[in-house]
Design a protein around this motif. Structure first.
Motif, PDB file in Angstrom:
ATOM      1  N   GLY A  21       2.929   7.419  12.021  1.00  0.00           N
ATOM      2  CA  GLY A  21       2.922   8.630  11.505  1.00  0.00           C
ATOM      3  C   GLY A  21       3.644   9.273  12.146  1.00  0.00           C
ATOM      4  O   GLY A  21       4.700  10.700  11.210  1.00  0.00           O
TER       5      GLY A  21
ATOM      6  N   ALA B 280      -2.493   7.240  10.745  1.00  0.00           N
ATOM      7  CA  ALA B 280      -1.138   7.634  10.600  1.00  0.00           C
ATOM      8  C   ALA B 280      -1.461   9.170   9.590  1.00  0.00           C
ATOM      9  O   ALA B 280       0.015   9.774   9.825  1.00  0.00           O
ATOM     10  CB  ALA B 280      -0.100   6.757   9.964  1.00  0.00           C
ATOM     11  N   ARG B 281      -1.852   8.893   8.766  1.00  0.00           N
ATOM     12  CA  ARG B 281      -1.361  10.156   7.698  1.00  0.00           C
ATOM     13  C   ARG B 281      -1.987  11.290   8.522  1.00  0.00           C
ATOM     14  O   ARG B 281      -1.309  12.580   8.381  1.00  0.00           O
ATOM     15  CB  ARG B 281      -2.956  10.257   7.176  1.00  0.00           C
ATOM     16  CG  ARG B 281      -3.099   9.119   5.937  1.00  0.00           C
ATOM     17  CD  ARG B 281      -2.872   9.545   4.490  1.00  0.00           C
ATOM     18  NE  ARG B 281      -1.778   8.991   3.869  1.00  0.00           N
ATOM     19  CZ  ARG B 281      -1.930   9.648   2.362  1.00  0.00           C
ATOM     20  NH1 ARG B 281      -2.927   9.719   1.872  1.00  0.00           N
ATOM     21  NH2 ARG B 281      -0.917   8.299   1.981  1.00  0.00           N
TER      22      ARG B 281
ATOM     23  N   ARG C 248       1.127  12.311  10.566  1.00  0.00           N
ATOM     24  CA  ARG C 248       2.363  12.534   9.586  1.00  0.00           C
ATOM     25  C   ARG C 248       1.865  14.225   9.329  1.00  0.00           C
ATOM     26  O   ARG C 248       2.910  14.833   9.483  1.00  0.00           O
ATOM     27  CB  ARG C 248       2.327  11.673   8.883  1.00  0.00           C
ATOM     28  CG  ARG C 248       3.253  11.937   8.042  1.00  0.00           C
ATOM     29  CD  ARG C 248       3.859  10.972   6.159  1.00  0.00           C
ATOM     30  NE  ARG C 248       4.406  11.713   5.562  1.00  0.00           N
ATOM     31  CZ  ARG C 248       4.364  12.278   3.771  1.00  0.00           C
ATOM     32  NH1 ARG C 248       2.631  12.881   4.451  1.00  0.00           N
ATOM     33  NH2 ARG C 248       5.055  13.104   3.034  1.00  0.00           N
TER      34      ARG C 248
ATOM     35  N   THR D 168       1.264   2.158   4.131  1.00  0.00           N
ATOM     36  CA  THR D 168       0.214   3.057   5.001  1.00  0.00           C
ATOM     37  C   THR D 168      -0.826   3.470   3.720  1.00  0.00           C
ATOM     38  O   THR D 168      -2.238   2.827   3.842  1.00  0.00           O
ATOM     39  CB  THR D 168      -0.144   4.341   5.114  1.00  0.00           C
ATOM     40  OG1 THR D 168       1.332   4.331   6.325  1.00  0.00           O
ATOM     41  CG2 THR D 168      -0.923   5.405   6.259  1.00  0.00           C
TER      42      THR D 168
END
Lengths: 249, 306, 278
Positions: B125, B182-183, B186, B143
């Motif tokens: 991310g 990861a989302r 990020r 992802t």
């Protein structure tokens, strides 16, 4: 006398918007140079282009006799440092003052960190008591002092100032301006200062450039401006506006 | 400790002008703790999780019987009694002992998944968010692919490929649970990437690696911790689900999901065989959820004076 | 000007915080006729909270008290919140610093002005539109019909602030509170907006409270200036007599700003005395 910063035909384009339309200027070594303009004039973009934060479309930038390419190396950042406008945004919210000041030293592998940090804090009038505070434990003026200490800790020769006092109260502004003048004298720094306020620029700078819509309007010395010896209408408007409200009728 | 000493210690912690690095850090932690402990339910959650850890650590002392070897002759499917608090199962094993030992496997799963999934998510991310451009596109599409599958189905596929067993179940869960992290990382990175304090570090000549590692990651970590804690319940349930389907822990491991699976056959007549591990899963999941909610209030980077 | 529009006596605004009660405004008193009154102070001086308390926009957790807070003879603190609401926007109006945050982003400027008018007066849609266009003209927007159909994000800061003024003035309020109305604008635009505000206030005989951090701007615009420090009024003075201000804080504020043609290095700084806040 060599130029500390020389800019030739600088153009900056964001997507399709031309933020700077071919601006040239020369800042002499040890000089304090001002950029004045309203929002959208491109004055801050010019500073960012020098530091590599804004994309240069064409034109050349020369710092201390060295032409800059697309990227800046570490040595460049030891020569040129910047103080940002918003003291609330320019300090990392999770780091103590100590950590903030340590970072540049760690990046450049400078050994005598302890001494330098203490000296830098003393120099900006904060002293040891502030060393382990977080940004949220400081007032706006104190934050800006920390930002100045951080910029000075690498001992640069050129300091870029992007509206360093516009977010501060008038009395705090005076303190920070005095501090900037003092460190400039002590370290023989070159200043390139951006402001929307003509009074601040004439107070701080020997020469200045008035900008509008990404173009240079005219270049003046501070004494020309004080004597109202300006040739462009736009500058005259700015001068009139800086005198405050005048009731007609 | 006298009241005055406590008072002065509190003042030391809450000082506006800490005199050392340690004091600054402790002070900060103390403020977070005060905010966390003001929330009663969060304390209950913390207590449950601490209890789980204590039980897991002291399983050998707390369990009166063996978790794997039962008394087939005399003790099959006994109802709860003073001797067997939660009764016994079809192999004559004491369910209470199995649950106590099972807490170790629950912790094992939860910790391993957190250790594997959270760093992967954090790395993917923050790198995607900071680098932008092609790196971002490629990393985020990968992802997306992982996110497109239902978690349990993907985990099933992995276990099917890797073979059943608790280690593979952990791996499968970890592989399927990093994409949301990861989302989050990020999104968090994108909000701080253009801030002046990150620009200021760039202007010191810091490398991208250093900026991501030392300046961006610390800002993402608290929201990630919160999310991971809240996900723990889901992870336990997925692990239990895999165990229930026979793809997680293999007999005779006292894993709670597998215990429910084996109790399913007697659920109408000997309800306690399935109910006890079910209740254990419920309580621990609840504990993690309460803890996560409390952490969100205490660590939220967006709430004022952090 | 004899008739008093607003009377404020011992106004206090208290906020509860983690560490106890904090008084943002600590006993402010002044009165306002049909004139331009400036309230000046630095951040944290309580100037904005004073304006908000008069307007009735203090955050719900804070407590407002006053011996007297009367607008046109109506005691503001004792009437119902419904009555307060109907005063707000109708007889008392407020302009905030950034039009970007105070205009509704999903409604056209024209519609917002019309809505404001129709909530306070019974007028037909066509009449309301006419009056809105006239008002836009009055704030010197050159092409009112075009701006009428624009959304707030489609206009510049100066234009947005003019639209805001138009919206606030459409109901013909008697008192206008302007909280840093030009601080977000460029200097040249700032003067245009001030000129418009000045003209309208004079034409309509409104009372104006102009809240700002900029002592020089306020003194050039207002008739009278109230200087606030740490929640208290330290000095009230006629704008024309500001040069002879008595309080060291007022003098310090005036002195510490750089001025073109007055070289002072270093700039004089404020030496804050604890007794100012006492």
């Amino acid at each position: 006398m060599t130029a500390a910063v020389a800019i030739e035909g600088l153009e900056v384009v964001f997507d399709r918007f031309r933020a700077l339309k071919g601006v040239s200027l020369e800042v002499r070594e040890g000089e304090s140079y001002g950029l004045v303009g309203e929002s959208g004039s491109g004055k801050s973009t010019l500073l960012r282009a020098i530091t590599g934060l804004a994309p240069v479309a064409s034109g050349t930038i020369t710092v201390n006799g060295k032409a800059l390419g697309k990227t800046r190396d570490k040595a460049f950042y030891r020569d040129v440092q910047m103080v940002f406008q918003d003291p609330y945004g320019s300090l990392h919210p999770r780091q103590t003052v100590d950590r903030l000041l340590q970072e540049p030293l760690a990046i450049h592998g400078i050994a005598d960190g302890e001494k330098r940090i203490e000296r830098a804090l003393d120099e900006v009038g904060l002293g040891k008591g502030f060393r382990f505070r977080y940004a949220h434990q400081l007032s706006g003026g104190q934050r800006q002092r920390v930002a100045i200490a951080r910029a000075l800790i690498l001992e640069p020769s050129i300091l870029l100032l992007d509206e360093p006092t516009s977010a501060l109260d008038a009395s705090v502004q005076a303190e920070v301006l005095n501090l900037l003048e003092e460190v400039r004298r002590r370290h023989k720094l070159t200043f390139l200062m951006v402001s929307h306020d003509l009074a601040i620029i004439t107070h701080m700078c020997e020469r200045l450039m008035v900008m509008q819509n990404g173009d240079a309007v005219e270049t003046l010395t501070a004494s020309q401006l004080i004597g109202h010896r300006v040739s462009e209408d736009y500058t005259r408007n700015l001068l009139r506006a800086s005198e405050g409200f005048v009731r007609t009728a | 400790m006298s009241a005055e000493a406590i008072q002065s210690r509190r003042e030391w912690l809450l000082s506006d002008r800490p005199a050392s690095r340690v004091q600054a850090r402790l002070g900060r932690a103390y403020v977070a703790w005060r905010r966390f402990s003001a929330n009663r339910l969060a304390l209950v959650g913390l207590l449950i999780i601490l209890a789980l850890m204590v039980v897991a650590a002291l399983a050998g002392v707390l369990a009166p019987y063996s978790a794997t070897v039962g008394d087939l002759k005399n003790a099959r499917l006994l109802a709860p009694s003073a001797e067997h608090w939660f009764g016994t199962d079809d192999l004559g094993r004491d369910i209470y002992s199995r649950i106590v030992y099972g807490s170790r496997w629950t912790l094992y799963v939860v910790i391993l998944v957190a250790i594997i999934a959270a760093p992967i998510g954090l790395l993917v991310g923050t790198v995607a968010g900071y680098a932008g451009g092609w790196t971002d596109t490629i990393l985020m599409r990968i992802t997306d692919i992982f996110l497109a599958f239902p978690k349990l189905v993907l985990a099933l596929a992995f276990v099917a490929a890797l073979g059943p067993g608790i280690e593979n179940a952990v791996l499968a869960i970890a592989i399927t649970s990093w994409p949301p992290y990861a989302r989050i990382a990020r999104a968090e990175t994108l909000t701080v990437r253009n801030s002046d304090y990150i620009k200021a570090v760039q202007l010191m000549g810091a490398s991208s690696f250093r900026i991501v590692l030392r300046h961006i990651m610390p800002l993402c970590i608290s929201s990630l911790i919160i999310r991971v804690t809240l996900d723990m319940a889901g992870i336990i349930l997925t692990a239990a689900g895999l165990g229930f389907l026979g793809l997680g822990a293999q007999p005779p491991l006292p894993e709670w999901g597998a215990m429910i699976a084996s109790g399913r056959r007697f659920i109408l007549d000997q309800w306690w065989v399935a109910a006890a591990p079910g209740a254990a899963i419920l309580i621990v999941s609840l504990g993690f959820n309460l803890l996560g909610d409390g952490l969100r209030d205490a660590l939220d980077p967006r709430s004022g004076d952090q | 000007m004899s008739d008093t529009l607003l009377e404020v006596d011992d106004l206090r605004v208290t906020f509860p915080t983690r560490t106890g009660l904090v008084q943002a405004v600590r006993g402010v008193s002044f009165s306002l006729g049909r004139e331009r009154l400036g309230i000046v102070g630095e951040s944290g001086s309580g100037k904005s909270q004073t304006g908000r308390a008069i307007m009735g926009l203090t955050p719900p957790q804070a407590e407002v008290s006053a011996k007297k807070l009367a607008f046109g003879g109506i005691e503001l603190l004792s009437i119902s919140s419904r009555q307060r609401r109907s005063l707000r926007g109708n007889r008392i109006a407020m302009i905030l610093q950034d039009p970007k945050y105070s205009l509704d982003p999903v409604m056209t400027i024209g519609r917002q002005i019309v809505e404001t008018l129709r909530t306070h007066e019974k007028v037909s849609k066509a009449d309301a539109r006419e009056r809105a266009l006239a008002m836009l003209q009055a704030v010197q927007i050159r092409d009112p019909a075009r701006v009428f159909d624009l959304y707030p994000h489609e206009v510049s800061g100066g234009m947005g602030q003019r639209a805001m003024i138009a919206m606030m003035l459409i109901t013909g309020p008697e008192l206008m509170i302007a909280d840093e109305p030009t601080s977000a604008l460029d200097v040249t635009v700032q003067l245009d907006v001030l000129k418009i505000l000045d003209k309208l206030v004079a034409e309509r005989g409104m009372g104006l409270i102009f809240i700002s951090h900029d002592l020089r701007l306020v003194s050039s615009f207002c008739d009278r200036v109230v200087v606030m420090y740490a929640g208290k009024v330290v000095e009230q003075i006629k704008a024309s007599e500001l040069r002879d201000a008595q309080h060291p804080y007022t003098r310090g504020l005036l002195n510490c700003m750089p001025r073109i043609g007055f070289e002072r290095h270093p700039l004089p700084v404020l030496d804050r005395k604890p007794e100012w806040a006492a």
